[in-house]
Design an enzyme around this catalytic site. Sequence first.
Site, short mmCIF file in Angstrom:
data_model
loop_
_atom_site.label_atom_id
_atom_site.label_comp_id
_atom_site.label_asym_id
_atom_site.label_seq_id
_atom_site.Cartn_x
_atom_site.Cartn_y
_atom_site.Cartn_z
CE1 TYR A 100 -0.22 10.07 -5.19
CE2 TYR A 100 -2.41 9.76 -5.57
CZ TYR A 100 -1.27 9.32 -5.56
OH TYR A 100 -1.06 8.13 -6.05
CG ASN A 128 7.62 3.44 -1.74
OD1 ASN A 128 8.75 3.11 -1.29
ND2 ASN A 128 6.56 3.06 -1.20
CB CYS A 136 3.29 4.38 -2.10
SG CYS A 136 3.69 2.68 -2.72
CG HIS A 137 -0.91 0.22 -0.06
ND1 HIS A 137 0.34 -0.06 0.50
CD2 HIS A 137 -1.82 -0.10 1.05
CE1 HIS A 137 0.48 -0.42 1.54
NE2 HIS A 137 -0.97 -0.44 2.05
CD GLU A 163 -2.77 -1.46 4.56
OE1 GLU A 163 -3.13 -0.36 5.13
OE2 GLU A 163 -1.82 -1.87 4.34
#
Length: 165
Positions: A100, A128, A136-137, A163
């Site tokens: 962030y 989002n 956003c993850h 991922e």
Amino acid sequence: MLYKTIYHSPIGALTLGADETHLVGLWLAGQKYFGAGYQEPFDERADHPVLQKAVQWLQSYFAGERPLISALPLNPQGSPFRKRVWQILREIPYGQVITYGDIARRLAQEQGQKSMAAQAVGSAVGHNPISIIIPCHRVVGANGSLKGYAGGLVAKRWLLRHEKI
């Protein structure tokens, strides 16, 4: 008119929303801010071309492929600040995370400011409306910790592991 369909994913039911030409939402079941900003109801329409394209994108993603975000017509609704944050999220590559604070520093630099609150970025990330596709993850806390996720931390962990992060 707004349209929706449900896609059953490995992390649960996902509601996809579209207008005539763009995907406007992808929400996990029980997600905070589910459908926020839309007053009219979404009509069920699994045969809508935008929704079908989004389902194909998700099938590819959950199969372990890395579909391009640019392959989908997206139109998330939000303030200019939120839209800018969501654009930055689109630039985070598969297999990587950003903090962030990183996003806040980038925005401060773009706006010619000394600093910006990471909490403001966190609020934009949390709102989002097109989860997973706008990733956003992939945003984490300063020490790499998993901070809030509107779809829940279990889903965030699953997506990051999926991922290979």
